[in-house]
Design a protein around this motif. Structure first.
Motif: not given
Length: 1153
Positions: A26, A28, A51, A54-55, A58, A129, A132-133, A137
């Motif tokens: 991913p 960011s 995604r 969220l990345q 994170k 994905n 999981s993300a 987070a």
């Protein structure tokens, strides 16, 4: 046949090999403002942008958790974002109990709604994905929020949001994902762990109530580990099993006991927890063992059934496999290894009854027996042990109560690991019923001698097993049972099945020294254990004495059938080399124990101990042993041989051999005299006295010290003139041998001397007696004088006067000894060719303080000048120094907690707590005070007979100490009074019982500068009969214990109405009716005062102790007491401030001292 067409990737014809899933990395971006963060996390139907947001979040949280530059700015951005997303009207406040505070209703409030909406939407679309993300987070966010107290309410709101129905469905879906999707399962488990631990487990209960979703597939997930075809970066991350185990351990840490019980009763979860523990990383193994021990085993609120469900035999076996855990080398050497952690866990689990594994057994009585069964007396008299139907039933199978341990122990290998050996022996110690069961079923290894590491380990394990004590009363009950235990089980605890006669005989005859030594040591402790068991069988308090006696005889017979014969042990002892002193001591001890414990077997062999005794005496007399340890071992061997010789009727004590220049008896006397200072020779002296009385060398009447005058005179010569002692031994050996061979001759000679002396003296000598050996010396002295050996005469001139003087002090006739000394002087004159008898001393040197020529000195005058007056400082210390009863034992703070009230009072646990009030450390004094109050409360609630009086004593002591424990130790006399008063209250028949109770009823607090019961005992009449001196002895004892510091001494010399206490104690000694023991108690108080800083100076300047002691010395007729006063004067002078004393009294004090 036609060609088959593929049915597609999802059909039945799909390839069975799992398809490799490729995850795109991913993207960011850096977050600089809360508005940017809010935009990134807002709901977006484009999965790539969702995604990406969220990345970015994170990465942003990772940076915040790591700290560093710009941390405050980044944290401000996060705080602004959280405030902007807070649900309207919510305060996000949750109590520490995991429940909402009154008046706050946010059950339906949703925190982070955009993230939750994103998670829900993409879960419906099956986007792995995003599934999981989001947990990734949220886990990081909860971890970060838990570190900031101001944001804890917001974190609690997130946790409550996760418990909403929709979020629980998402969690359940994530947890039940395919095993290959660990990237979804692991973050979800991490998120649940952070939620469980958040704010000290504030929401642990709600999470557990939602266990249908939060604990779903937990057992399966604990079996998901990394597979071999994963990349290196993925392999380094915690596996799904690691996260699942961490979540479970967190739940066991924060949940209440009932929730723990429900989890532990789910066998699939408990089994999965330890199934793959050997493959877990070291940190996870340590976390599992420490977590289970701290939060399950040691948690008293968790039920025993739940603990036992966790610690099944399979679980224990899996944990025991960690003994062989291969741990990579690390630099942190201070951390315990996995093997050590596993060992500590198993020791706690298997040896602590509250942990659920160990069950209460009945000692050496199997599960199916009733040791207190009532059998008809007629049947017992007729059949004996055969009347007990289960007596011979347990030779091949032993039913046990500890079935879990019985299944677990055979899986251990105690011969290959010291820790495993310690574990097994510890289990045997707390569950002795398992010893016979273990060796009956574990026959894979025999004790046949093989000098290998495995055999040595097995021999050490057997040694430790045999060394275990036999349970008291053979069972766990407080009293002896009615029926004896099965003989087969008792003998299996003394000599386990591998230690059979054949194997032990081969070991004793083995050419390896180590093998023979192991067998000897095992047999030594086995026969010692047999002695204990036989004594328990012969206990006179038993009802069925005949039945127990028969069981004891059968036990001895079984032992003789398993142990080697006495001839094998004798041959083994003969084959031991002279330089192997440790083995020789053990072998001689084994033979001695056979003679003492089972003499009927030992006396079957004709064992001549004389050669061995002569060899041992020769080795010691020649002083060939330079190492002090070798000397001690040789003396131990000598003691054993002497004990065997005492049982052997054929011992030749007075027959010299080629190996010894002197007879064995004289050589033994020489060993006693030549032994270094500090070596214990009590047994040797006992043997010498026994033989001397048996052979009529000394009088046999009660009260005579036997050979003590002879031994002390020889030791005196050894210290003062060591070169002369060698010339005395041949003469002494000749006299001892002649007297032993013809004692009647010297007894008649003594009677002739008494008659001759009685005719020329007015003294009545009908009861006069001296040692026959003295008459033998008088007879043999002319032959020495005739030989004109001046060296021998000089040595005897030193020895004989000392010997005669000490004989007179031992109670022998002084008149007879004076007459013998005069006759000996004439023989010295003939031998030394000196002018009259008065010149004998010229050749002998000074005797007893005389210089130059001297006439025959009567023995009685020698005693007046030497006996009693010359007490050394060491002798004075032995006479007057007593140990302190108030010595601090800090372990008393924890020892009393699990004791009964009877044990607290009768076995000294309460007095140990009282003694801690004089500790130098304030924390210990405070702990002692708290524990004394707890003991008093426990005592008050009990049915102890004297509970009210003892409760009152402890309560008043606590009230007295409350305001002073912070300032310093409580005065020692106050603590000593409480210490001794407790013992008085235990015994209502004590003469002090009324006075102690009267004192306790006066008031709730004691005066610290007034010593309790001093005036009542010294001035008032005793409450019970003629017990004045008994009460006085009690008072002196407690005052002696209360004199420890300069502050205590101030209480003794403080001015009072009736005078200082110490002055009153000194006046007590002038009582003509007071006996020596009580006067000695007063002297002990004075001696204790000299050991206190400034004590001797105070005694001299304030109480005139010098003149008092001199007056006491001159007023007594007891030479020993006079010597004690003289030695005490020296002690005072050596410990006082001489400059101050001389300034006070001039040189007169030094002249008297």
């Amino acid at each position: 046949m036609g060609k088959r067409f593929s049915q597609g990737g999802d059909g039945a014809g799909a390839p069975r090999k799992r398809q490799r899933i490729v995850h795109e990395a991913p993207t960011s971006e850096d977050i600089l403002a809360s508005r940017q963060l809010k935009a990134l996390l807002s709901f977006d139907q484009d999965p790539v942008r969702a995604r990406h947001g969220l990345q970015s979040f994170k990465v942003y949280l990772d940076v915040l958790l790591q700290g560093g530059d710009g941390h405050e700015e980044r944290f401000t951005v996060l705080t602004d974002y959280l405030e902007s997303t807070r649900p309207w009207g919510s305060t996000a406040v949750i109590s520490s109990r995991g429940e909402e505070d009154e008046g706050v209703d946010d059950e339906n409030q949703v925190y982070l709604p955009e993230i939750m909406k994103t998670w829900s939407h993409y879960a419906q679309l099956g986007n792995d994905n995003i599934m999981s993300a989001v947990p990734v987070a949220l886990a990081l966010l909860l971890k970060l929020l838990s570190q900031n107290l101001a944001l804890v309410p917001f974190g609690l709101g997130i946790c409550r949001t996760l418990l909403h129905k929709r979020q629980l469905e998402l969690i359940s879906r994530n947890l039940t994902a395919d095993k290959g999707k660990a990237f979804i399962i692991s973050p979800t488990l991490r998120m649940l762990k952070e939620a469980m631990c958040f704010d000290g487990g504030a929401v642990a209960r709600p999470i557990f109530r939602a266990r249908a979703s939060t604990l779903k597939a937990l057992a399966r997930n604990m079996g998901i580990v990394h597979i071999g075809d994963e990349d290196e970066q993925t392999a380094k991350r915690p596996s799904a099993r690691t996260n699942a185990v961490s979540f479970l351990l967190s739940a066991l840490k924060f949940l209440h006991p009932e929730a723990k019980r429900e989890i532990l009763f789910q066998r699939d979860i408990v089994s999965a927890l330890t199934r793959d523990i050997k493959q877990d990383p070291p940190y996870l193994v340590a976390e599992i063992l420490n977590g289970l021990r701290d939060h399950v085993l040691l948690d008293d609120k968790v039920s025993r059934e739940a603990k036992s469900n966790l610690l099944s035999a399979a679980t224990l076996v899996r944990i025991s496999s960690l003994y062989y855990y291969r741990q990579p080398a690390v630099d942190e050497s201070n951390l315990p290894s996995i093997a050590d952690l596993a060992h500590d866990f198993l020791m706690t689990a298997c040896t602590t009854p509250s942990c659920g594994v160990l069950r209460q057994d009945t000692g050496l009585y199997p599960r199916e027996t009733d040791p207190d069964a009532a059998l008809p007396s007629a049947e017992l008299d007729e059949l004996g042990l055969e009347a007990i139907v289960w007596m011979n039933r347990f030779k091949t199978e032993v039913p046990v109560r500890n079935f879990v341990l019985s299944n677990f122990v055979p899986n251990l290998r105690p011969w290959s690991s010291i820790k495993q050996s310690e574990l097994v022996t510890s289990i045997f110690r707390v569950a002795p019923e398992l010893v016979a069961d273990f060796f009956i079923h574990n026959k894979s290894f025999t004790f046949g001698p093989k000098l290998s590491t495995t055999w040595i380990g097995y021999a050490a394990f057997l040694f430790n097993t045999v060394a275990l004590p036999i349970p008291a009363n053979f069972c766990r009950g407080p009293a002896f049972p009615e029926l004896p235990p099965p003989t087969s089980i008792v003998i299996d605890n003394i000599l386990p099945l591998p230690l059979n006669q054949k194997a032990l005989v081969r070991c004793l005859a083995h050419k390896s020294k180590m093998v023979a030594f192991f067998a000897t040591r095992i047999l030594v402790i086995a026969i010692e254990k047999l002695d204990v068991a036989v004594r328990m069988h012969q206990d006179p308090s038993r009802l069925n004495k005949a039945l127990w006696a028969e069981a004891g005889r059968r036990l001895v017979d079984e032992f003789c059938q398993r142990s080697p014969g006495i001839k094998d042990m004798i041959n083994s002892y003969r084959s031991i080399s002279e330089d192997d002193i440790l083995h020789r001591e053990a072998a001689s001890r084994l033979l001695r124990l056979y003679y003492e414990v089972i003499p009927q077997v030992a006396l079957m062999a004709k064992f001549d101990v004389s050669p061995f005794l002569e060899t041992a005496l020769g080795r010691l007399s020649k002083q060939q042993l330079e190492d002090p340890k070798d000397l001690v071992l040789s003396l131990k061997e000598l003691e054993n041989l002497l004990a065997i010789a005492g049982y052997s009727p054929g011992m030749r004590w007075f027959t010299a051999s080629e190996a010894l220049a002197l007879s064995p008896f004289t050589t033994l006397v020489k060993v006693f005299v030549d032994a270094p200072h500090g070596v214990a020779l009590t047994k040797v002296r006992q043997v010498l006295n026994f033989v001397a009385v048996e052979q009529q060398l000394v009088p046999a009447y009660a009260g005579h010290p036997g050979l003590l005058p002879l031994l002390e005179s020889l030791q005196s010569i050894k210290q003062s003139s060591p070169k002369l002692i060698g010339d005395i031994w041949p003469f002494l050996d000749n006299c001892l041998t002649r007297c032993a061979n013809a004692p009647i001759k010297y007894l008649e000679s003594m009677q002739d001397t008494i008659q001759a002396l009685g005719g020329s003296s007015d003294e009545g000598l009908s009861e006069a007696v001296i040692s026959p050996i003295t008459m033998a010396m008088l007879e043999q002295l002319p032959f020495v004088a005739k030989a004109a050996d001046k060296a021998v005469l000089r040595a005897l001139g030193q020895f004989l006067p000392k010997y005669l003087s000490l004989s007179a002090g031992a109670g022998e006739s002084t008149s007879l000894l004076d007459d013998l000394f005069t006759k000996m002087s004439a023989h010295f004159f003939k031998g030394l060719k000196k002018a009259p008898v008065t010149s004998v001393a010229d050749g002998m040197g000074p005797m007893d303080g005389q210089e130059g020529p001297a006439t025959s000195i009567p023995v009685s005058s020698q005693l007046d000048s030497s006996v009693g007056e010359n007490i050394t400082d060491e002798a004075l210390q032995i006479l007057l120094e007593v140990p302190e009863n108030l010595a601090a034992d800090n372990s008393a703070l924890v020892k009393w907690t699990n004791k009964t009230v009877d044990e607290l009072v009768d076995e000294g646990y309460t007095t140990s707590l009282i003694a801690l009030l004089v500790s130098e450390h304030a924390s210990i004094r405070k702990e002692a005070l708290i524990n004394i109050l707890k003991v008093a409360a426990k005592l008050k609630q009990s049915d102890y007979e004297e509970k009210d009086q003892i409760w009152l004593l402890l309560s008043e002591l606590a009230e007295t100490a409350k305001g002073h424990v912070d300032d310093g130790p409580l005065p020692s006399p106050i603590v000593a009074f409480a210490w001794h008063a407790l013992k008085v209250l235990r015994d209502p028949l004590s003469s002090l019982y009324p006075k102690v109770n009267a004192f306790l009823t006066r008031g709730p607090v004691w005066t610290l500068d007034r010593l309790p019961l001093v005036d009542e005992i010294l001035t008032e009449e005793p409450s019970v009969g003629d017990s004045y001196y008994a009460q006085l002895n009690w008072l002196l004892t407690y005052l002696l214990d209360g004199l420890r510091t300069p502050q205590d001494l101030e209480l003794f010399h403080k001015k009072r109405v009736r005078g200082p206490l110490l002055e009153r104690l000194l006046a007590l000694a002038n009582n003509s009716y007071m006996r020596l023991p009580l006067r000695t108690q007063v002297m002990r108080v004075v001696y204790r005062a000299t050991g206190v800083a400034g004590g001797s100076t105070t005694l001299v300047t304030r109480f005139g102790i010098v003149n008092w002691l001199e007056a006491q010395r001159l007023g007594t007729k007891d030479a020993k007491e006079a010597g004690m006063y003289k030695a005490l004067l020296r002690r005072i002078w050596s410990t006082c401030d001489r400059e101050k004393v001389e300034k006070w009294g001039g040189k007169g004090v030094e002249a008297l001292c």
